[in-house]
Design an enzyme around this catalytic site. Structure first.
Site, PDB file in Angstrom:
ATOM      1  CB  SER A   1      37.128  50.978  79.101  1.00  0.00           C
ATOM      2  OG  SER A   1      36.428  49.949  78.445  1.00  0.00           O
TER       3      SER A   1
ATOM      4  CG  HIS B   1      40.680  52.948  80.950  1.00  0.00           C
ATOM      5  ND1 HIS B   1      40.469  54.067  80.181  1.00  0.00           N
ATOM      6  CD2 HIS B   1      40.451  51.886  80.127  1.00  0.00           C
ATOM      7  CE1 HIS B   1      40.110  53.716  78.965  1.00  0.00           C
ATOM      8  NE2 HIS B   1      40.091  52.391  78.904  1.00  0.00           N
TER       9      HIS B   1
ATOM     10  CE  LYS C   1      42.900  53.798  77.021  1.00  0.00           C
ATOM     11  NZ  LYS C   1      43.664  52.964  76.082  1.00  0.00           N
TER      12      LYS C   1
END
Ligand code: WAQ
Ligand code: MG
Length: 645
Positions: free
Chosen positions: A430, A458, A489
């Site tokens: 990240s 991610h 996300k």
């Protein structure tokens, strides 16, 4: 402006032509206090139990106030032990299971050989070699003081504890040091400690026999030769004032401690403020009435503000209401939850999926449910905090391997020979944006019979064809045992999930406390995630558009001389100094660009950076412009400050 001085005193006496040390002390103080303390230190030198000095060295040196680092004292914990054997065993255990150091026994065994010097030994935790340049002197930590101390008592009142916690706090915050071990060489003082930023200052009440003059101090180091220079420079020259030093191990004031910690964070540029967003999520944001280009969100595909998801939320709210009303095991399972789990399993190509209320909870829960005291968890050094917290909750032995270094992982597997356990890694890191070398990780986990787990927070919707993730990215036929993802996300909603075989999910539904003892996510949230999956399936070009946007941004930065790289939507832009990174982010905000300054403790001290995350719905022009502005602002910094201390 206040002027700060370093005051040092050393008193010695000549015996048989050799100088013999009597006493020494140092202070960091304000100019107006120098006469008082100079007198007090002289008094201490002249009235010492070890005798009369014939040589006293007093040094008074002006410090650069802006260089003084203020650190809150490490939290103190006392572990009572009855014998040196028990104490050393405790120390070894903490080193191994709380700090993840494989060679714990051998390092503790070195301790008695690293004492009765002016300084401490620096031991490389991997090679077990002493790496400080002078093995007879060691490395002496100086330029540190208790911020609040305004007294120097007579030498008989030497407070081992307060001196040690000041030193321990500085050492714990030194770059490339993992922690410190210490036994006093005062024959009457049998309490020692093990300390690190993570575990705090852990006193162990008995570490040696009373009367023994054998002490020692080891700083645990990991890094290369340049790193070592940086560590030594910090220890020997960085002025540090430690605040909130307790007068005794027992002293504490429950509210003052909180207040002082926050004030300290403020002074070090580490205090956080919440920014209020005034519009729905998108490639632009409105903060404090100003429109900014959004380069700080995890909204990689732009779905958080997408009208199709909003519509899905409205329909679901009308149909199901707003709350799930209970735990999944009781009344909290609605059709939306079950359908989402099936669709996620289909999307990831696994047998089953289990939902959690957030990615953080998913990591905490899964790791601590699958692993326990008998397991060894091999964890990448840059893994996300939720993975680290999961490992801690599991109470397993934790072995940290170097970032994305599969040779190091293999070495550690070979050395530890785990009977049971887990290899766990972020899929996309990240703070750096790079990808785990998954094929090798899977091969090693299988070879050693361990569970394999990746966190695709991610990666979901970003990596691999169609955003299917890391397994698809590497074109593998078989994925890890446990794949974790988030809905919050790229998928624009909220929640976490774990997919894998049916056995895994069944087991978690029956055993995972973070699944059982919480109210299920709202059916609206589940419906939104389903809508996001539909959008992604209908628009497989979205992840491609994201990738080409990233390329435009990175290429423009590079053309302007900014060194960076990424394999995902996260672009780290190195700055180094914490305050400078914060200043830079503020300046960029003035120029219409919103990105975050990432700093300690999210990344190591001195490795502060700007972190840009790209959205598929940014226009290439917007990104080119942003990269140009960032390069303009950053250029002088890069030239002046290559990230050193
Ligand atoms: N920098 C680096 N190493 C040092 C320094 C320094 N400034 N001062 C001492 N050492 C090394 C040196 O090798 C000594 O032999 C060893 O550490 C031990 O030093 O919470 O008194 O001054 O009650 O004997 C622990 C307090 C007291 C525990 C430790 O260490 C508690 C102590 P000593
Ligand atoms: Mg000492």
């Amino acid at each position: 402006m206040k002027r700060f001085f370093s005051l040092k005193m050393r008193a010695s006496r000549t015996v048989d032509g050799e100088p013999q040390h009597i006493s020494g002390a140092e202070k960091i103080l304000q100019e107006e206090d120098t006469p008082r303390f100079t007198t007090a230190l002289l008094d201490r030198a002249f009235h010492h139990a070890k005798g009369q000095p014939d040589f006293i060295n007093l040094k008074l040196e002006l410090l650069d106030e802006t260089r003084i680092l203020r650190l809150p004292a490490l939290p103190v914990k006392t572990i009572p032990t009855d014998s040196p054997a028990e104490g050393l065993t405790k120390m070894t255990e903490i080193l191994r299971s709380q700090m993840g150091i494989a060679n714990a026994e051998r390092i503790v065994a070195l301790l008695p050989q690293c004492g009765n010097m002016r300084g401490a030994a620096i031991v490389d935790v991997d090679s077990l070699k002493r790496v400080e340049p002078d093995h007879r002197r060691g490395i002496r930590v100086t330029y540190m003081d208790d911020e609040a101390s305004a007294e120097i008592g007579p030498s008989s009142a030497k407070n081992h504890f307060r001196e040690a916690i000041v030193l321990g706090t500085k050492v714990a915050n030194a770059p490339h040091l993992l922690g410190e071990l210490c036994i006093s060489d005062d024959p009457d003082y049998v309490t020692g400690y093990i300390a690190s930023r993570e575990i705090g200052y852990c006193r162990i009440t008995c570490l040696k026999e009373k009367g023994s003059p054998v002490g020692g101090r080891i700083f645990l180091f990991r890094g290369n030769a340049d790193d070592l220079q940086e560590t030594i420079a910090f220890l020997e020259t960085q002025p540090v004032l430690v605040s909130n030093v307790p007068g005794s191990p027992a002293q504490s004031d429950r509210w003052q401690r909180l207040q002082e910690d926050l004030s300290q964070m403020e002074e070090n540029g580490l205090r956080r403020k919440l920014l209020v967003q005034e519009t729905s999520a998108g490639p632009q944001a409105c903060v404090a009435g100003k429109t900014l280009l959004m380069l700080a969100s995890n909204n990689y595909l732009g779905l958080a503000g997408d009208t199709r998801l909003v519509e899905a939320a409205k329909i679901a709210a009308e149909k199901w209401g707003t709350g799930s009303t209970g735990s999944r095991l009781l009344t909290g399972t609605q059709r939306e939850h079950v359908a989402l789990e099936q669709e996620l399993a289909h999307f990831k190509g696994t047998e089953d999926t289990i939902l959690f209320n957030s990615g953080y909870v998913a990591n905490l829960t899964v790791i601590s449910t699958l692993c326990g005291r008998d397991d060894v968890i091999f964890s990448d050094e840059l893994n996300h905090a939720s993975i680290i917290d999961g490992c801690r909750l599991a109470r397993s032995r934790i072995v940290v391997y170097r970032h994305n270094d599969m040779d190091d992982l293999e070495r550690k597997l070979r050395e530890v020979r785990p009977v049971r356990g887990l290899v766990v890694s972020d899929a996309v890191f990240s703070m750096d944006g790079d990808i785990v070398p998954l094929p090798r990780l899977l091969e090693l986990s299988r070879q050693y019979g361990l569970f394999s787990m990746i966190d695709e927070a991610h990666a979901t919707g970003v990596i691999g064809p169609g955003g299917h993730g890391t397994v698809a990215h590497f074109g593998l036929t078989e994925g890890p045992d446990i794949t974790l993802g988030t809905l919050s996300k790229a998928l624009g909603g909220e929640g976490g999930f774990v997919c894998g075989r049916r056995l895994l999910c069944d087991y978690l539904r029956n055993r995972a406390r973070g699944f059982i003892f919480t109210t299920a996510m709202s059916p609206v949230t589940a419906a939104v995630a389903r809508a996001a999956l539909r959008v992604l399936q209908q628009s497989p070009e979205l992840p491609q558009r994201l990738a080409s946007n990233v390329k435009v941004f990175v290429d423009t930065l590079r053309e302007r001389g900014i060194v960076t790289s990424t394999q995902s939507a996260i672009v780290p832009i190195p700055v180094g100094d914490e305050r400078r990174a914060v200043k830079m982010a503020a300046r960029l905000q003035q120029r219409g660009i919103f990105l975050s300054a990432i700093r300690y403790p999210t990344v190591a001290l001195g490795q502060a950076r700007l972190r840009a995350s790209i959205i598929a719905t940014h226009s290439p022009e917007e990104l080119r412009h942003a990269a140009q502005v960032i390069a303009e602002e950053l250029q002088p910094v890069i030239i002046q400050n290559p990230g050193s201390w």
